[in-house]
Design an enzyme around this catalytic site. Sequence first.
Site, short mmCIF file in Angstrom:
data_model
loop_
_atom_site.label_atom_id
_atom_site.label_comp_id
_atom_site.label_asym_id
_atom_site.label_seq_id
_atom_site.Cartn_x
_atom_site.Cartn_y
_atom_site.Cartn_z
N ASP A 18 -24.27 -4.92 60.65
CA ASP A 18 -25.53 -4.58 59.99
C ASP A 18 -26.66 -5.16 60.86
O ASP A 18 -26.42 -5.61 61.98
CB ASP A 18 -25.51 -5.18 58.57
CG ASP A 18 -26.42 -4.42 57.61
OD1 ASP A 18 -27.56 -4.12 58.01
OD2 ASP A 18 -26.00 -4.14 56.48
N ASP A 49 -26.44 1.76 48.01
CA ASP A 49 -26.32 0.39 47.51
C ASP A 49 -25.63 0.32 46.14
O ASP A 49 -26.23 -0.14 45.17
CB ASP A 49 -27.70 -0.26 47.44
CG ASP A 49 -28.34 -0.39 48.81
OD1 ASP A 49 -27.66 -0.09 49.82
OD2 ASP A 49 -29.51 -0.79 48.90
N HIS A 80 -17.73 -2.39 52.80
CA HIS A 80 -19.02 -2.97 53.21
C HIS A 80 -19.65 -3.65 52.02
O HIS A 80 -19.54 -3.16 50.90
CB HIS A 80 -19.94 -1.84 53.71
CG HIS A 80 -21.34 -2.28 54.02
ND1 HIS A 80 -21.64 -3.35 54.81
CD2 HIS A 80 -22.54 -1.76 53.64
CE1 HIS A 80 -22.96 -3.48 54.90
NE2 HIS A 80 -23.52 -2.54 54.19
N ARG A 136 -28.44 7.50 55.38
CA ARG A 136 -28.60 7.24 53.93
C ARG A 136 -29.42 8.35 53.29
O ARG A 136 -29.10 8.83 52.22
CB ARG A 136 -29.24 5.87 53.68
CG ARG A 136 -29.08 5.51 52.20
CD ARG A 136 -29.45 4.07 51.92
NE ARG A 136 -30.89 3.87 52.04
CZ ARG A 136 -31.48 2.69 51.92
NH1 ARG A 136 -30.75 1.60 51.71
NH2 ARG A 136 -32.78 2.56 52.05
N ASP A 169 -30.11 4.01 58.56
CA ASP A 169 -30.39 3.48 57.22
C ASP A 169 -31.89 3.58 56.94
O ASP A 169 -32.68 3.91 57.83
CB ASP A 169 -29.94 2.00 57.23
CG ASP A 169 -29.85 1.41 55.84
OD1 ASP A 169 -29.89 2.15 54.85
OD2 ASP A 169 -29.72 0.15 55.75
N GLU A 175 -35.60 7.02 54.04
CA GLU A 175 -36.11 7.88 52.95
C GLU A 175 -37.55 8.35 53.18
O GLU A 175 -37.91 9.38 52.62
CB GLU A 175 -36.03 7.11 51.63
CG GLU A 175 -34.62 6.92 51.12
CD GLU A 175 -33.77 5.95 51.96
OE1 GLU A 175 -34.38 5.03 52.54
OE2 GLU A 175 -32.56 6.13 52.05
#
Length: 867
Positions: A355, A566, A624, A550, A470, A473
């Site tokens: 990460d 998440d 994860h 994502r 990631d 959005e």
Amino acid sequence: MKVLKRRFIFLFIVFYMSETLAINIPQIVDVPQCANVPENERLDCYPQTNANQEECEARGCCWIEPNESVKGLPYCFYQPKAESYKFTNVTEIPDGINAFLERSSKSPYPSDVSVIQLIVTYQSDTTLRLKIIDPNRQRFETPFPEVNLPTPKTENPLYKFVLGDDKQGFKIVRRSDNTSVFDVSDLSNFIYSNQFLQITTKLPSSNIYGLGEQRKHLKLSTDWNRITLFNHDTAPQDHVNIYGTHPFYLLVEDTSNANGVFLKNSNGLELILQPSPALTYRAIGGILDFYVFLGPTPSDVLKQYQEVVGKPKMPPFWSLGFHLCRWGINDLETTKKVLQRNLDAGIPVEVQWNDLDYMDKHNDFTINKTAFAGLPEFVQDLHRQGRRYVILIDPGVSGSEELGSYPPYDRGVELDVFVKNTTDQIFIGKVWNLVSTVFPDFTHPNAYTYWKEMLKQFHDVVPFDGAWIDMNEVSNSEFPYGCPDSDLDHPMYQLHTEGGTLQEKTLCMTAKQHLGVHYDVHNLYGISEANITSRALSEILGERSFIISRSTFAGQGRYGGHWGGDVYSTWDELRYSIPHLLDFSLFGVPLMGSDICGFNDNTTEELCNRWMQLGAFYPFSRNHNSEKLRDQDPVAMGEQVVRSSLKALRVRYSLLPYLYTLFWYASQEGTTVARPLVVEFPNDPNTYDIDTTFLWGSALLIAPVLEDNPSSISVYLPKGRWYNFYNRTLLESVGESFNISTDRDTIPLFLRGGLIVPMQSPAATTEEVRKSDIKLLVALDENGKAKGNMYWDDGLSLDVSSDYTLLELNALQNTLELTSLNKGSTGLPKITSVEILGSSNGVNNKSILIDNLSIDSYPAKVTWPMT
Ligand SMILES: *[C@@H]1O[C@H](CO)[C@@H](O)[C@H](O)[C@H]1NC(C)=O
Ligand SMILES: *[C@@H]1O[C@H](CO)[C@@H](O)[C@H](O)[C@H]1NC(C)=O
Ligand SMILES: *[C@@H]1O[C@H](CO)[C@@H](O)[C@H](O)[C@H]1NC(C)=O
Ligand SMILES: *[C@@H]1O[C@H](CO)[C@@H](O)[C@H](O)[C@H]1NC(C)=O
Ligand SMILES: *[C@@H]1O[C@H](CO)[C@@H](O)[C@H](O)[C@H]1NC(C)=O
Ligand SMILES: *[C@@H]1O[C@H](CO)[C@@H](O)[C@H](O)[C@H]1NC(C)=O
Ligand SMILES: *[C@@H]1O[C@H](CO)[C@@H](O)[C@H](O)[C@H]1NC(C)=O
Ligand SMILES: *[C@@H]1O[C@H](CO)[C@@H](O)[C@H](O)[C@H]1NC(C)=O
Ligand SMILES: *[C@@H]1O[C@H](CO)[C@@H](O)[C@H](O)[C@H]1NC(C)=O
Ligand SMILES: *[C@@H]1O[C@H](CO)[C@@H](O)[C@H](O)[C@H]1NC(C)=O
Ligand SMILES: *[C@@H]1O[C@H](CO)[C@@H](O)[C@H](O)[C@H]1NC(C)=O
């Protein structure tokens, strides 16, 4: 203050519009007519919160408070046949219809488009397009998904276009049985204004699937179910907009025929499913551009959808192995230690991830030089072991490094690729970077050059194999300069987004991108990043790239996969991960899986035990979790979890040739990999609600245990023969549930009679699996027949449509015929064994060892004695 100001603008526009419209007669509310509208058929006339009678009636709508409150039931609703748009002329054109509609009265929303144009294109016998535009002004139209359809051609269309009575509305009817597939014959709530477009279609049944991304069951509720689609960084929760936007549904009619509809629009959307059943679309911008698919089977609908939005990209073989990751592994030593303890226990970790911990100050394309000093050597070592390495990459880069010290910023400025604000300066926000973040505009013509350069320079240092994109959005948490007051951030109709404003956790809607204002292109941030990243990485590697993103949008599958975000470590999330996975199958994004054992909060041994079992059957299988939590790699969870993981992953690895074959068919034909039962068995209504079990292709039914330690679970098996995968016991089903006894170590799996599954031997890496001999598992049906296929290539190269090997497998009574449909340059391992299930009364299990059957001997036959 803000609110008053907006109202003022609105009144001004209304006044202005009323001058330009020919007729403007307020409608009289006809109370008796109102009472005749059944509750389930009410069309909401005041979707804003806090509707009241006075404002409702001012809109010419009915106001009736129900005796008992029903969640979602509108009190303010349209009168039957309320005045709206009417056709002024309808012309047949080659391959379709061209029509104009006009509104005689104004809607309550500012800037109505008074004349609109409907263009119907008969694209093929099964697909038609309904595009509604403003003929006098170019409105925003999304370039994603990139649609590239052949010239329209129809011979015997399954549908017809039927104009409504009184020139009001229209419907698309299935010719064979007159089912109204897309029915907008009631246009009473139809609105086409600048920032509010609304249309309702009556649905032919309540068996409706898709419309995501949302946390929900596979079959959608039509009980006043509001789905808001505006890409957003938040953990999946009920009725909350999350990471992606896929305005596509699959519907199974009462006759078991299926249809589907896709709305190509990238603006914020709200979709309301009501019990009549009906679906209302609300868009806050763009145009209405529908594609209607007539099936007639669910698989046909999904293929037709993917003809429009694009078929999924073929993943590299290695990416189907097991992935290990976590946030909060603060140094390379710990990364190595966790990996090693799992390898020592025999867990076939194929891919190690990191990460953002690996970065220096959380900045993209840097390494923490103390904690991750040996990273390049570590990755080279993984490669020597036949393993892979994937890194997290955030879209935003630091905006506050010393000039000349951080190329991702300096080069971005030079190439002018960052998102701008209203004063044409770089838009500043803050994500993980210590001081500030700037955001590449992936729709900018220079974005490809920029991003590829960044990826390449970093890849030259750390030869990573895949990218985990990631926060796209796009997520942002600070607005150092605020957002200028604008109708874009505060449209009159406020979507029911989490946080209540559009800019919540993202950019100002006024922010400027090459393609348009963020208001129009917000939902495209993730897909535009995936488009660029997928292509750049393929170029850098010279082979198939692997990315998961994502944020997603319709058509995302052609650039890569997705994960569940998440999710919390709870039994509920374990269950919801199945519909989440299956939704993305419907959306044409087969490479999907949720974080195994859960991401947020501490997992438990019991939960992780069952999650490792289920996760071994996610097409994308990764464990994860979040930072500051207990370790949850299999070894950290203890012996029980290790035992379960080993057992399930050995099955996964032995089935990799089958899984890979399914991915190839998905990439070529738009079939599904993880498949909902309803897609495979549309003639069996018992399957319509099922989302606790699913299939891999047609052959393998996966029935995970979704609680701690029940002595048995109930598994519905559609009509036909099924074989317990582990002990080969035959279950003959008439379409019924079976009580399957379970233990802690095992995920129940069933093979379907009539299919042949290619298998190899489980091993520590997928590279070793690929070298092992092939075994064909032949599960005969009640007529002694079975069929299957096997696809094979080098696992990496970009060309998957010419250089490949494809076998066709056909079993009939006591003979198996093998034919090669295509022969590629990568040698196929030898087939050395065939196992036949059900050759005598369906119960016996015969294994036949055969002499190193190689592809050069095809077509070949294998026979076995009848008993
Ligand atoms: C609601 O109440 C009204 C008057 O009190 C009555 O006429 C009507 O039948 C009731 N409706 C239902 C659905 O109970
Ligand atoms: C149809 O109506 C539109 C809008 O009113 C007009 O521009 C167009 O000329 C008309 N076409 C025909 C064929 O009448
Ligand atoms: C996707 O990226 C390529 C560059 O690799 C670009 O040419 C293309 O226009 C992009 N697609 C869209 C719809 O922006
Ligand atoms: C469909 O409706 C049309 C017109 O109402 C009618 O002529 C036709 O027979 C119907 N077809 C079927 C299959 O019911
Ligand atoms: C490097 O990693 C160490 C260990 O996690 C951490 O304490 C330090 O702050 C990191 N340094 C930078 C510059 O990110
Ligand atoms: C635009 O961003 C710059 C910093 O890049 C800032 O100085 C300016 O005030 C911003 N303008 C607006 C309208 O927010
Ligand atoms: C998770 O467990 C760790 C100990 O392993 C503990 O430090 C932490 O507080 C726990 N976190 C939560 C959210 O329960
Ligand atoms: C099937 O039969 C073969 C030998 O005939 C045996 O080795 C194998 O274990 C059997 N499989 C099962 C699951 O019973
Ligand atoms: C399933 O079988 C178990 C024994 O294996 C039994 O205890 C249980 O009652 C059965 N459940 C049902 C629903 O028949
Ligand atoms: C096979 O496994 C199932 C489920 O665990 C069990 O019910 C059945 O009795 C087993 N059959 C044999 C022959 O062992
Ligand atoms: C099959 O091939 C393997 C090596 O690939 C060899 O060891 C074995 O002897 C061969 N068996 C037969 C029967 O030819």
